[in-house]
Motif scaffolding. Structure first.
Motif, mmCIF file in Angstrom:
data_model
loop_
_atom_site.group_PDB
_atom_site.id
_atom_site.type_symbol
_atom_site.label_atom_id
_atom_site.label_comp_id
_atom_site.label_asym_id
_atom_site.label_seq_id
_atom_site.Cartn_x
_atom_site.Cartn_y
_atom_site.Cartn_z
ATOM 1 N N LYS A 145 0.843 -1.210 0.000
ATOM 2 C CA LYS A 145 0.000 0.000 0.000
ATOM 3 C C LYS A 145 0.873 1.252 0.000
ATOM 4 O O LYS A 145 0.649 2.195 -0.763
ATOM 5 N N LYS A 164 2.589 1.751 -3.433
ATOM 6 C CA LYS A 164 1.672 2.200 -4.488
ATOM 7 C C LYS A 164 1.149 3.621 -4.259
ATOM 8 O O LYS A 164 0.995 4.379 -5.208
ATOM 9 N N GLU A 165 0.887 3.955 -3.007
ATOM 10 C CA GLU A 165 0.252 5.237 -2.716
ATOM 11 C C GLU A 165 1.228 6.362 -2.381
ATOM 12 O O GLU A 165 0.901 7.529 -2.560
#
Length: 102
Positions: A20, A23-24
């Motif tokens: 996470k 990706k973020e």
């Protein structure tokens, strides 16, 4: 085309959090530096053994070695430190460079 290949072995218990975050936060920060044209992220599946951790590969594509060298000297140290501060030894990376063969 030059590929900046980052191979990361992570502990299984941080996988969801790490993916996470990559990706973020991390990949968008790397791309925002403007040195790369695109990126790809892969999970290595050929050697998975229980208890050995998980391996991911993130590839960043630069137009030239000169552009990549600018990233390595100007932007990479701070981004690498940020990763180390967040995950420590739970995510260990090694980096390699590849050149596209036409």
């Amino acid at each position: 085309m030059i590929v900046y290949n980052v191979t990361v072995t992570i502990e299984e218990n941080i996988e969801d959090q790490w993916v996470k975050w990559m990706k973020e936060e991390h990949i968008p920060e790397v791309m925002a530096t403007g040195y790369f044209k695109e990126n790809k992220m892969f999970r290595l599946i050929s050697h998975l053994k229980e208890g050995e951790g998980l391996t991911y590969v993130v590839q960043y594509f630069a137009e030239s070695k000169g552009i990549l060298n600018q990233y390595i000297t100007k932007a990479a140290p701070a981004l690498q430190q940020k990763t180390a501060d967040k995950f420590g030894e739970k995510a260990l990376a090694f980096r390699s460079l590849m050149e596209q063969v036409d």
